[in-house]
Design an enzyme around this catalytic site. Structure first.
Site, PDB file in Angstrom:
ATOM      1  N   LYS A   7      48.681  51.397  43.458  1.00 14.29           N
ATOM      2  CA  LYS A   7      47.733  52.376  42.570  1.00 14.29           C
ATOM      3  C   LYS A   7      47.481  52.965  43.319  1.00 14.29           C
ATOM      4  O   LYS A   7      48.213  54.378  43.273  1.00 14.29           O
ATOM      5  CB  LYS A   7      47.151  52.202  41.289  1.00 14.29           C
ATOM      6  CG  LYS A   7      47.349  51.059  40.033  1.00 14.29           C
ATOM      7  CD  LYS A   7      46.272  51.170  39.131  1.00 14.29           C
ATOM      8  CE  LYS A   7      44.917  50.913  39.337  1.00 14.29           C
ATOM      9  NZ  LYS A   7      44.981  49.010  39.713  1.00 14.29           N
ATOM     10  N   ARG A  43      39.198  51.573  32.442  1.00 17.86           N
ATOM     11  CA  ARG A  43      39.343  50.644  32.675  1.00 17.86           C
ATOM     12  C   ARG A  43      39.392  49.528  31.688  1.00 17.86           C
ATOM     13  O   ARG A  43      39.323  48.229  31.631  1.00 17.86           O
ATOM     14  CB  ARG A  43      38.706  49.241  33.996  1.00 17.86           C
ATOM     15  CG  ARG A  43      39.144  49.397  35.340  1.00 17.86           C
ATOM     16  CD  ARG A  43      38.150  48.720  35.743  1.00 17.86           C
ATOM     17  NE  ARG A  43      38.980  48.244  36.931  1.00 17.86           N
ATOM     18  CZ  ARG A  43      39.383  48.599  38.510  1.00 17.86           C
ATOM     19  NH1 ARG A  43      39.256  50.174  38.855  1.00 17.86           N
ATOM     20  NH2 ARG A  43      39.892  47.659  39.154  1.00 17.86           N
ATOM     21  N   ARG A  51      45.531  42.368  51.964  1.00 19.68           N
ATOM     22  CA  ARG A  51      45.965  43.992  52.572  1.00 19.68           C
ATOM     23  C   ARG A  51      44.243  44.779  53.331  1.00 19.68           C
ATOM     24  O   ARG A  51      43.798  44.042  53.251  1.00 19.68           O
ATOM     25  CB  ARG A  51      44.808  44.756  50.621  1.00 19.68           C
ATOM     26  CG  ARG A  51      44.397  45.901  50.439  1.00 19.68           C
ATOM     27  CD  ARG A  51      45.011  46.729  49.246  1.00 19.68           C
ATOM     28  NE  ARG A  51      43.506  45.792  48.393  1.00 19.68           N
ATOM     29  CZ  ARG A  51      43.806  46.353  47.343  1.00 19.68           C
ATOM     30  NH1 ARG A  51      44.571  46.873  46.575  1.00 19.68           N
ATOM     31  NH2 ARG A  51      42.788  45.402  45.877  1.00 19.68           N
ATOM     32  N   ARG A 106      38.532  44.564  52.307  1.00 21.63           N
ATOM     33  CA  ARG A 106      37.741  44.270  51.457  1.00 21.63           C
ATOM     34  C   ARG A 106      37.078  43.510  50.787  1.00 21.63           C
ATOM     35  O   ARG A 106      37.869  42.515  50.210  1.00 21.63           O
ATOM     36  CB  ARG A 106      38.227  44.934  50.037  1.00 21.63           C
ATOM     37  CG  ARG A 106      38.816  47.120  49.247  1.00 21.63           C
ATOM     38  CD  ARG A 106      39.063  47.401  49.190  1.00 21.63           C
ATOM     39  NE  ARG A 106      39.039  46.796  47.749  1.00 21.63           N
ATOM     40  CZ  ARG A 106      39.068  47.365  46.874  1.00 21.63           C
ATOM     41  NH1 ARG A 106      40.462  48.138  46.884  1.00 21.63           N
ATOM     42  NH2 ARG A 106      38.626  46.861  45.482  1.00 21.63           N
ATOM     43  N   ARG A 140      39.349  39.362  38.919  1.00 23.31           N
ATOM     44  CA  ARG A 140      39.483  40.640  38.910  1.00 23.31           C
ATOM     45  C   ARG A 140      40.703  40.577  37.517  1.00 23.31           C
ATOM     46  O   ARG A 140      41.061  41.330  36.584  1.00 23.31           O
ATOM     47  CB  ARG A 140      39.495  41.478  39.939  1.00 23.31           C
ATOM     48  CG  ARG A 140      38.131  41.157  40.851  1.00 23.31           C
ATOM     49  CD  ARG A 140      38.758  42.246  42.645  1.00 23.31           C
ATOM     50  NE  ARG A 140      39.511  42.970  42.551  1.00 23.31           N
ATOM     51  CZ  ARG A 140      40.244  43.576  43.649  1.00 23.31           C
ATOM     52  NH1 ARG A 140      39.625  42.780  44.987  1.00 23.31           N
ATOM     53  NH2 ARG A 140      40.744  44.737  43.345  1.00 23.31           N
TER      54      ARG A 140
HETATM   55  P1  AMP Z   1      39.939  48.817  42.979  1.00 21.21           P
HETATM   56  O1  AMP Z   1      39.235  49.715  43.901  1.00 21.21           O
HETATM   57  O2  AMP Z   1      39.966  50.002  41.787  1.00 21.21           O
HETATM   58  O3  AMP Z   1      39.953  47.959  42.707  1.00 21.21           O
HETATM   59  O4  AMP Z   1      38.330  49.154  41.719  1.00 21.21           O
HETATM   60  C1  AMP Z   1      36.963  47.974  42.350  1.00 21.21           C
HETATM   61  C2  AMP Z   1      35.776  47.510  42.154  1.00 21.21           C
HETATM   62  O5  AMP Z   1      35.159  48.712  41.587  1.00 21.21           O
HETATM   63  C3  AMP Z   1      36.878  47.447  40.243  1.00 21.21           C
HETATM   64  O6  AMP Z   1      36.267  45.841  40.465  1.00 21.21           O
HETATM   65  C4  AMP Z   1      35.234  47.252  39.925  1.00 21.21           C
HETATM   66  O7  AMP Z   1      33.938  45.979  40.203  1.00 21.21           O
HETATM   67  C5  AMP Z   1      34.957  48.452  40.449  1.00 21.21           C
HETATM   68  N1  AMP Z   1      35.412  50.087  39.186  1.00 21.21           N
HETATM   69  C6  AMP Z   1      35.922  50.502  40.261  1.00 21.21           C
HETATM   70  N2  AMP Z   1      36.563  51.258  38.762  1.00 21.21           N
HETATM   71  C7  AMP Z   1      36.021  51.291  37.885  1.00 21.21           C
HETATM   72  C8  AMP Z   1      36.035  51.383  36.534  1.00 21.21           C
HETATM   73  N3  AMP Z   1      36.853  52.319  36.082  1.00 21.21           N
HETATM   74  N4  AMP Z   1      35.535  50.752  35.226  1.00 21.21           N
HETATM   75  C9  AMP Z   1      33.887  49.378  35.995  1.00 21.21           C
HETATM   76  N5  AMP Z   1      34.195  49.305  37.366  1.00 21.21           N
HETATM   77  C10 AMP Z   1      35.046  50.111  38.059  1.00 21.21           C
END
Ligand code: AMP
Length: 340
Positions: free
Chosen positions: A13, A88, A127, A162, A173
């Site tokens: 994404k 989400r 990554r 990360r 996740r």
């Molecule tokens: P991402 O970079 O999108 O994989 O997000 C990393 C982490 O941020 C996720 O595993 C969640 O802990 C938190 N996170 C990101 N977006 C959301 C969301 N829309 N709702 C809740 N937690 C989020």
């Protein structure tokens, strides 16, 4: 265009969003990036979110929604945006729908990026992100090109992994994605917004699949912002037909016992009458006395000579001149004036 990129962690994404920024000239809004920035800034919000993110769980809806609301209020979203990592779960999706409806900016399309779970684990494991420019690479599939430099430092990219991209967290996740996020496919399908693409394979090929879907969809004309929710109006009582103001109702006379019996009042009236009568009689009596007195006085005095006015005299003169019958008058008075 207003686009949501839906897909499990590692489905690409973020990478595809970077490409759409260039091709469509619209910003990417990544809640993951916003949260990581808050963590790096050691803000209250970042401190609260860090442990949740490290555990691969979802951060509280209220925090994420607040961030999104603020971000969508910025002017750079006027021509559209790419939402990456948001919504989400179903409640976030419903909140987003309401917010965009209020703004008059409904979504154009939701693209579900499908990747096999094994491939996801491999991608996430490889990554890496540049600490300086933030660009995301994958040491297996898309490493920095030989001799490529960081646009921020001019030196080599300073890559790091990360904290939530470790193997143990990745499993959590993916589980969270299956439970909370995957139901969104049905949510958007029901609204006719869902498109699916195969997000495996060469990055450019995936990009062209994505672009083909966007081209087929096209942006919807911006809707009119939903009228602000009418404030709960005080319920007014139904208007009553006009009725002439009621005349004040005369108070029922309280039956007070008459202070004096009626007979006493009549007696008083007759007393008054007789007093007035006697006053009148005495006034008449004195008036009659005065009249008698004046008559007696008049009888004693000789009758006053009749006063002859000037006008009368001249009238007589004229008369005498015209008729010359003065003897009659002469005889009577014995005094006839000679005319000169
Ligand atoms: P991402 O970079 O999108 O994989 O997000 C990393 C982490 O941020 C996720 O595993 C969640 O802990 C938190 N996170 C990101 N977006 C959301 C969301 N829309 N709702 C809740 N937690 C989020």
């Amino acid at each position: 265009m207003r686009i949501v990129l839906l897909g499990p962690p590692g489905s690409g994404k973020g990478t595809q969003s970077q490409r759409l920024i260039k091709s469509h000239g619209i910003p990417q809004i990544s809640t993951g990036d916003l949260l990581r920035a808050a963590v790096a800034a050691h803000s209250k919000l970042g401190i609260a979110a860090k442990s949740v993110m490290d555990a691969g769980k979802l951060v509280d809806d209220a925090i994420v929604l607040g961030m999104i609301q603020e971000r969508l209020a910025l002017p750079d979203v006027a021509n559209g945006f790419i939402l990456d990592g948001f919504p989400r779960n179903l409640s976030q999706a419903a909140a987003l729908e309401g917010l965009l409806q209020e703004l008059g900016q409904p979504l154009d399309v939701v693209v579900l990026m499908q990747v096999d779970n094994q491939e996801l684990v491999r991608r996430i494991g490889g990554r890496r992100t540049c600490r300086n420019c933030g660009r995301v690479f994958n040491v297996f599939t898309s490493p920095p090109a030989a001799g490529e430099t960081c646009p921020k430092t001019g030196g080599e990219h300073d890559l790091f992994q990360r904290p939530d991209d470790n193997e143990a967290t990745v499993a959590d996740r993916l589980k969270v994605y299956d439970e909370k996020t995957s139901p969104l496919a049905d949510f958007y399908d029901a609204r006719g917004l869902l498109r699916k693409i195969n997000a495996e394979g060469d990055l450019d090929v995936v990009t062209s699949r994505l672009e083909a879907v966007l081209a087929a969809t096209g942006p919807k004309p911006a809707a009119r912002p939903a009228a602000a929710k009418p404030r709960a109006r005080k319920k007014m009582p139904a208007r009553q037909p006009r009725v002439p103001a009621a005349k004040p109702v005369a108070k029922p006379a309280t039956k007070r016992p008459a202070k004096r019996p009626v007979r006493k009042a009549a007696a008083k009236k007759s007393t008054l009458k007789s007093t007035l009568q006697s006053a009148l009689n005495s006034a008449l009596k004195s008036a009659r006395k005065l009249v008698k007195k004046a008559a007696k006085k008049a009888a004693r005095k000789p009758a006053p000579r009749r006063a002859v006015t000037r006008a009368k005299k001249s009238a007589l003169r004229v008369k005498a001149k015209g008729t010359r019958k003065a003897p009659a008058r002469k005889q009577a008075t014995g005094k006839v004036r000679r005319h000169r």
